[in-house]
Design a protein around this motif. Structure first.
Motif, PDB file in Angstrom:
ATOM      1  N   GLY A   1       0.824  -1.201   0.000  1.00 61.38           N
ATOM      2  CA  GLY A   1       0.000   0.000   0.000  1.00 61.38           C
ATOM      3  C   GLY A   1       0.861   1.253   0.000  1.00 61.38           C
ATOM      4  O   GLY A   1       2.049   1.235   0.318  1.00 61.38           O
ATOM      5  N   PHE A   2       0.227   2.362  -0.380  1.00 61.91           N
ATOM      6  CA  PHE A   2       0.949   3.617  -0.568  1.00 61.91           C
ATOM      7  C   PHE A   2       1.560   4.155   0.716  1.00 61.91           C
ATOM      8  O   PHE A   2       2.734   4.512   0.747  1.00 61.91           O
ATOM      9  N   ILE A   3       0.780   4.219   1.771  1.00 56.46           N
ATOM     10  CA  ILE A   3       1.262   4.866   3.000  1.00 56.46           C
ATOM     11  C   ILE A   3       2.440   4.104   3.601  1.00 56.46           C
ATOM     12  O   ILE A   3       3.486   4.690   3.899  1.00 56.46           O
ATOM     13  N   LEU A   4       2.282   2.802   3.789  1.00 55.99           N
ATOM     14  CA  LEU A   4       3.346   2.001   4.401  1.00 55.99           C
ATOM     15  C   LEU A   4       4.594   1.969   3.528  1.00 55.99           C
ATOM     16  O   LEU A   4       5.717   2.134   4.020  1.00 55.99           O
ATOM     17  N   CYS A   5       4.403   1.792   2.231  1.00 60.54           N
ATOM     18  CA  CYS A   5       5.554   1.721   1.321  1.00 60.54           C
ATOM     19  C   CYS A   5       6.283   3.068   1.256  1.00 60.54           C
ATOM     20  O   CYS A   5       7.512   3.115   1.259  1.00 60.54           O
TER      21      CYS A   5
ATOM     22  N   LEU B   1       5.942  12.230   8.395  1.00 61.54           N
ATOM     23  CA  LEU B   1       5.406  13.479   7.862  1.00 61.54           C
ATOM     24  C   LEU B   1       5.289  13.439   6.342  1.00 61.54           C
ATOM     25  O   LEU B   1       4.301  13.924   5.773  1.00 61.54           O
ATOM     26  N   ALA B   2       6.279  12.851   5.674  1.00 60.51           N
ATOM     27  CA  ALA B   2       6.239  12.757   4.209  1.00 60.51           C
ATOM     28  C   ALA B   2       5.107  11.847   3.746  1.00 60.51           C
ATOM     29  O   ALA B   2       4.375  12.175   2.799  1.00 60.51           O
ATOM     30  N   ALA B   3       4.947  10.694   4.387  1.00 55.79           N
ATOM     31  CA  ALA B   3       3.878   9.767   4.001  1.00 55.79           C
ATOM     32  C   ALA B   3       2.507  10.377   4.266  1.00 55.79           C
ATOM     33  O   ALA B   3       1.598  10.276   3.435  1.00 55.79           O
ATOM     34  N   ALA B   4       2.342  11.019   5.415  1.00 55.92           N
ATOM     35  CA  ALA B   4       1.060  11.657   5.734  1.00 55.92           C
ATOM     36  C   ALA B   4       0.775  12.816   4.787  1.00 55.92           C
ATOM     37  O   ALA B   4      -0.356  12.980   4.313  1.00 55.92           O
ATOM     38  N   GLY B   5       1.781  13.615   4.502  1.00 54.99           N
ATOM     39  CA  GLY B   5       1.610  14.730   3.567  1.00 54.99           C
ATOM     40  C   GLY B   5       1.259  14.270   2.170  1.00 54.99           C
ATOM     41  O   GLY B   5       0.373  14.835   1.515  1.00 54.99           O
ATOM     42  N   ALA B   6       1.931  13.223   1.706  1.00 54.76           N
ATOM     43  CA  ALA B   6       1.617  12.684   0.381  1.00 54.76           C
ATOM     44  C   ALA B   6       0.207  12.116   0.344  1.00 54.76           C
ATOM     45  O   ALA B   6      -0.517  12.269  -0.645  1.00 54.76           O
ATOM     46  N   GLN B   7      -0.193  11.475   1.427  1.00 55.40           N
ATOM     47  CA  GLN B   7      -1.556  10.924   1.517  1.00 55.40           C
ATOM     48  C   GLN B   7      -2.591  12.040   1.417  1.00 55.40           C
ATOM     49  O   GLN B   7      -3.561  11.933   0.686  1.00 55.40           O
ATOM     50  N   VAL B   8      -2.371  13.108   2.166  1.00 50.72           N
ATOM     51  CA  VAL B   8      -3.313  14.234   2.142  1.00 50.72           C
ATOM     52  C   VAL B   8      -3.365  14.856   0.750  1.00 50.72           C
ATOM     53  O   VAL B   8      -4.448  15.111   0.211  1.00 50.72           O
ATOM     54  N   ILE B   9      -2.204  15.091   0.156  1.00 51.28           N
ATOM     55  CA  ILE B   9      -2.171  15.735  -1.158  1.00 51.28           C
ATOM     56  C   ILE B   9      -2.841  14.872  -2.219  1.00 51.28           C
ATOM     57  O   ILE B   9      -3.722  15.338  -2.951  1.00 51.28           O
ATOM     58  N   PHE B  10      -2.443  13.608  -2.312  1.00 55.66           N
ATOM     59  CA  PHE B  10      -2.946  12.783  -3.402  1.00 55.66           C
ATOM     60  C   PHE B  10      -4.349  12.242  -3.163  1.00 55.66           C
ATOM     61  O   PHE B  10      -5.172  12.220  -4.076  1.00 55.66           O
ATOM     62  N   GLN B  11      -4.643  11.792  -1.966  1.00 58.03           N
ATOM     63  CA  GLN B  11      -5.931  11.146  -1.698  1.00 58.03           C
ATOM     64  C   GLN B  11      -7.034  12.167  -1.424  1.00 58.03           C
ATOM     65  O   GLN B  11      -8.122  12.052  -1.973  1.00 58.03           O
ATOM     66  N   ILE B  12      -6.760  13.159  -0.609  1.00 62.13           N
ATOM     67  CA  ILE B  12      -7.809  14.082  -0.177  1.00 62.13           C
ATOM     68  C   ILE B  12      -7.940  15.279  -1.125  1.00 62.13           C
ATOM     69  O   ILE B  12      -9.032  15.576  -1.600  1.00 62.13           O
ATOM     70  N   ILE B  13      -6.833  15.950  -1.396  1.00 62.51           N
ATOM     71  CA  ILE B  13      -6.909  17.154  -2.222  1.00 62.51           C
ATOM     72  C   ILE B  13      -7.124  16.812  -3.692  1.00 62.51           C
ATOM     73  O   ILE B  13      -8.022  17.342  -4.346  1.00 62.51           O
ATOM     74  N   LEU B  14      -6.293  15.926  -4.239  1.00 64.14           N
ATOM     75  CA  LEU B  14      -6.397  15.574  -5.664  1.00 64.14           C
ATOM     76  C   LEU B  14      -7.396  14.456  -5.942  1.00 64.14           C
ATOM     77  O   LEU B  14      -7.716  14.192  -7.088  1.00 64.14           O
TER      78      LEU B  14
ATOM     79  N   GLN C   1      -6.781   7.763  -6.632  1.00 60.80           N
ATOM     80  CA  GLN C   1      -6.814   6.466  -5.969  1.00 60.80           C
ATOM     81  C   GLN C   1      -5.392   5.939  -5.834  1.00 60.80           C
ATOM     82  O   GLN C   1      -4.648   5.885  -6.806  1.00 60.80           O
ATOM     83  N   LEU C   2      -5.042   5.554  -4.632  1.00 63.21           N
ATOM     84  CA  LEU C   2      -3.715   5.037  -4.343  1.00 63.21           C
ATOM     85  C   LEU C   2      -3.837   3.577  -3.934  1.00 63.21           C
ATOM     86  O   LEU C   2      -4.863   3.167  -3.385  1.00 63.21           O
ATOM     87  N   PRO C   3      -2.800   2.780  -4.162  1.00 64.92           N
ATOM     88  CA  PRO C   3      -2.851   1.374  -3.751  1.00 64.92           C
ATOM     89  C   PRO C   3      -3.044   1.252  -2.242  1.00 64.92           C
ATOM     90  O   PRO C   3      -2.366   1.911  -1.468  1.00 64.92           O
ATOM     91  N   ARG C   4      -3.975   0.412  -1.830  1.00 64.41           N
ATOM     92  CA  ARG C   4      -4.242   0.222  -0.410  1.00 64.41           C
ATOM     93  C   ARG C   4      -3.438  -0.917   0.185  1.00 64.41           C
ATOM     94  O   ARG C   4      -3.228  -0.957   1.375  1.00 64.41           O
ATOM     95  N   GLY C   5      -3.041  -1.864  -0.598  1.00 63.56           N
ATOM     96  CA  GLY C   5      -2.249  -2.970  -0.100  1.00 63.56           C
ATOM     97  C   GLY C   5      -3.088  -4.036   0.564  1.00 63.56           C
ATOM     98  O   GLY C   5      -4.309  -3.930   0.664  1.00 63.56           O
ATOM     99  N   LEU C   6      -2.420  -5.066   1.034  1.00 60.11           N
ATOM    100  CA  LEU C   6      -3.104  -6.192   1.649  1.00 60.11           C
ATOM    101  C   LEU C   6      -3.739  -5.844   2.994  1.00 60.11           C
ATOM    102  O   LEU C   6      -4.720  -6.442   3.409  1.00 60.11           O
ATOM    103  N   TYR C   7      -3.180  -4.861   3.681  1.00 62.16           N
ATOM    104  CA  TYR C   7      -3.647  -4.517   5.017  1.00 62.16           C
ATOM    105  C   TYR C   7      -4.669  -3.376   5.011  1.00 62.16           C
ATOM    106  O   TYR C   7      -5.128  -2.980   6.065  1.00 62.16           O
TER     107      TYR C   7
END
Length: 103
Positions: free
Chosen positions: A49-53, A79-92, A95-101
């Motif tokens: 998944g995107f966040i963990l990776c 901070l980088a993973a959380a920031g990327a999550q906010v930018i790509f998932q929430i603002i833009l 869809q990002l890979p969620r992974g097995l978990y």
């Protein structure tokens, strides 16, 4: 315009800054390590998944390029993973890979 000016300032200040002298072996080792991390990121993005990776990649990359402590590397990676999550998932709303978990 502001980003262009900032990039130019950083570029020209880096030209005149005297950094540590690297041997050819150290330079090629660093390049190989970064390429290996990028390939690992690419291969693990869908299963983990995107966040963990992204977190793992940032932490390993920061430690590889010479971060003094694991605390700094891990804090910056979170901070980088959380920031990327906010930018790509929430603002833009991409869809990002969620992974097995699921994250």
């Amino acid at each position: 315009i502001a980003m262009s000016v900032s990039a130019a300032v950083i570029f020209f200040s880096a030209l005149y800054k005297q950094g540590p002298k690297l041997t050819k072996f150290t330079y090629y080792r660093s390049v190989a390590l970064v390429i290996s991390l990028l390939i690992g990121y690419m291969l693990l993005l869908t299963p983990l998944g995107f966040i963990l990776c992204t977190f793992l990649f940032c932490a390993a990359y920061l430690k590889a390029i010479g971060s003094k402590s694991w605390t700094t590397a891990i804090t910056t990676a979170v901070l980088a993973a959380a920031g990327a999550q906010v930018i790509f998932q929430i603002i833009l709303e991409s869809q990002l890979p969620r992974g097995l978990y699921g994250f």
